[in-house]
Design an enzyme around this catalytic site. Sequence first.
Site, PDB file in Angstrom:
ATOM      1  N   LYS A   1     -18.324   3.110  22.895  1.00 57.50           N
ATOM      2  CA  LYS A   1     -17.073   3.608  22.356  1.00 57.50           C
ATOM      3  C   LYS A   1     -16.126   2.427  22.122  1.00 57.50           C
ATOM      4  O   LYS A   1     -16.381   1.328  22.582  1.00 57.50           O
ATOM      5  CB  LYS A   1     -16.417   4.601  23.325  1.00 57.50           C
ATOM      6  CG  LYS A   1     -17.129   5.944  23.345  1.00 57.50           C
ATOM      7  CD  LYS A   1     -16.433   6.979  24.204  1.00 57.50           C
ATOM      8  CE  LYS A   1     -14.963   7.148  23.945  1.00 57.50           C
ATOM      9  NZ  LYS A   1     -14.608   7.447  22.566  1.00 57.50           N
ATOM     10  N   GLY A   2     -15.050   2.708  21.400  1.00 52.61           N
ATOM     11  CA  GLY A   2     -14.048   1.670  21.194  1.00 52.61           C
ATOM     12  C   GLY A   2     -13.941   1.195  19.763  1.00 52.61           C
ATOM     13  O   GLY A   2     -13.155   0.303  19.465  1.00 52.61           O
TER      14      GLY A   2
ATOM     15  N   GLU B   1      -9.448   5.636  26.936  1.00 54.53           N
ATOM     16  CA  GLU B   1     -10.514   6.656  26.878  1.00 54.53           C
ATOM     17  C   GLU B   1     -11.316   6.667  28.173  1.00 54.53           C
ATOM     18  O   GLU B   1     -11.667   7.733  28.687  1.00 54.53           O
ATOM     19  CB  GLU B   1     -11.435   6.384  25.689  1.00 54.53           C
ATOM     20  CG  GLU B   1     -10.776   6.690  24.351  1.00 54.53           C
ATOM     21  CD  GLU B   1     -11.598   6.253  23.156  1.00 54.53           C
ATOM     22  OE1 GLU B   1     -11.410   6.857  22.086  1.00 54.53           O
ATOM     23  OE2 GLU B   1     -12.405   5.319  23.271  1.00 54.53           O
TER      24      GLU B   1
ATOM     25  N   GLY C   1     -12.462   2.633  17.567  1.00 53.05           N
ATOM     26  CA  GLY C   1     -11.059   2.874  17.209  1.00 53.05           C
ATOM     27  C   GLY C   1     -10.100   2.100  18.095  1.00 53.05           C
ATOM     28  O   GLY C   1      -8.878   2.237  17.968  1.00 53.05           O
TER      29      GLY C   1
ATOM     30  N   THR D   1      -9.940  10.011  20.841  1.00 48.02           N
ATOM     31  CA  THR D   1      -9.389   9.242  19.718  1.00 48.02           C
ATOM     32  C   THR D   1     -10.474   9.019  18.668  1.00 48.02           C
ATOM     33  O   THR D   1     -11.637   8.828  19.005  1.00 48.02           O
ATOM     34  CB  THR D   1      -8.874   7.883  20.238  1.00 48.02           C
ATOM     35  OG1 THR D   1      -7.804   8.128  21.154  1.00 48.02           O
ATOM     36  CG2 THR D   1      -8.347   7.014  19.101  1.00 48.02           C
TER      37      THR D   1
ATOM     38  N   LYS E   1     -25.173   8.931  15.004  1.00 48.57           N
ATOM     39  CA  LYS E   1     -24.715   8.126  16.155  1.00 48.57           C
ATOM     40  C   LYS E   1     -25.773   8.069  17.268  1.00 48.57           C
ATOM     41  O   LYS E   1     -25.636   7.304  18.212  1.00 48.57           O
ATOM     42  CB  LYS E   1     -23.420   8.718  16.731  1.00 48.57           C
ATOM     43  CG  LYS E   1     -22.287   8.918  15.710  1.00 48.57           C
ATOM     44  CD  LYS E   1     -21.469   7.682  15.554  1.00 48.57           C
ATOM     45  CE  LYS E   1     -20.297   7.818  14.593  1.00 48.57           C
ATOM     46  NZ  LYS E   1     -19.090   8.302  15.158  1.00 48.57           N
TER      47      LYS E   1
ATOM     48  N   ALA F   1     -17.719   9.115  19.743  1.00 48.24           N
ATOM     49  CA  ALA F   1     -18.483   7.943  20.200  1.00 48.24           C
ATOM     50  C   ALA F   1     -18.995   7.198  18.978  1.00 48.24           C
ATOM     51  O   ALA F   1     -19.127   7.766  17.887  1.00 48.24           O
ATOM     52  CB  ALA F   1     -19.650   8.370  21.076  1.00 48.24           C
TER      53      ALA F   1
HETATM   54  C1  5RP Z   1     -12.173   5.150  19.619  1.00 53.75           C
HETATM   55  C2  5RP Z   1     -13.542   5.670  19.815  1.00 53.75           C
HETATM   56  C3  5RP Z   1     -13.999   6.729  18.875  1.00 53.75           C
HETATM   57  O1  5RP Z   1     -14.246   7.878  19.588  1.00 53.75           O
HETATM   58  C4  5RP Z   1     -15.224   6.250  18.154  1.00 53.75           C
HETATM   59  O2  5RP Z   1     -14.909   5.045  17.478  1.00 53.75           O
HETATM   60  C5  5RP Z   1     -15.756   7.277  17.156  1.00 53.75           C
HETATM   61  O3  5RP Z   1     -14.854   7.444  16.115  1.00 53.75           O
HETATM   62  P1  5RP Z   1     -15.153   8.379  14.872  1.00 53.75           P
HETATM   63  O4  5RP Z   1     -15.164   9.777  15.369  1.00 53.75           O
HETATM   64  O5  5RP Z   1     -14.013   8.097  13.917  1.00 53.75           O
HETATM   65  O6  5RP Z   1     -16.487   7.961  14.295  1.00 53.75           O
HETATM   66  O7  5RP Z   1     -14.268   5.291  20.696  1.00 53.75           O
HETATM   67  O8  5RP Z   1     -11.902   4.097  20.502  1.00 53.75           O
END
Ligand code: 5RP
Length: 228
Positions: free
Chosen positions: A95-96, A104, A98, A27, A122, A84
């Site tokens: 993570k999290g 996940e 989103g 996600t 990251k 991540a």
């Molecule tokens: C969602 C997540 C995502 O993988 C994390 O927030 C990274 O998101 P993005 O690729 O948009 O930077 O852990 O719960």
Amino acid sequence: MSRELKIEAARAATTLVKDGMRLGIGTGSTADEFIRLLADMVSQGLSVTGVPTSEKTRVLCEELGVPLTTLDAMPELDLVVDGADEVDGNLTLIKGGGGALLREKIVANAAASMVVIADESKLVETLGKFPLPIEVNPFGLEATRIAVQLACKKLGLTGDTSLRGGHEAPFVTDGGHFIIDASFGHIPDASSLSSALLEIPGVVEHGLFIGYADIVFLSSPNGVKKLG
Ligand code: 5RP
């Protein structure tokens, strides 16, 4: 991170996807790029079955024609590809961001291997600059927040613990829970924090992924680096 960098990290992960694989599908905006590339591969004849890590991912996969099933119907997976918020040198993750951390982690735990896709921003020396998402049961929210603060203080961690979305309109996860974002600034001992948080009854799960990631693809303008 630019969209191009997300696509390059996602493209690197597609090289590990083989015909017939049972695939966990992550996600977030980087995972979305993986889904788009995967959908192209499926349209060209690749046969995979995916398990989405969120409702948002399920909708995108369905729109693009990536074949899906549920984790109940296919409880063992070959590979999960996910994004991540932070990665350290031991491949421990936060993570999290989103809000999908619980599904996940359940999906990552069911997968033989986890590949993380992200851009090089990251990668951190010490986790914790990104606020740690902690998924909590809505019942007794304030009591749980206080318990989180106390447990963290014992580990020398202090900082803001805020309800995602605020009290007027809290963010609700796919599992019907809330998220507390804990801004510690640094997390020197992720394992101790993980254990302490999981002892709190109202805590459902947290966004520290310890020992899950096998490979991390980190993209930068100079190319994609593979960790692990
Ligand atoms: C969602 C997540 C995502 O993988 C994390 O927030 C990274 O998101 P993005 O690729 O948009 O930077 O852990 O719960």
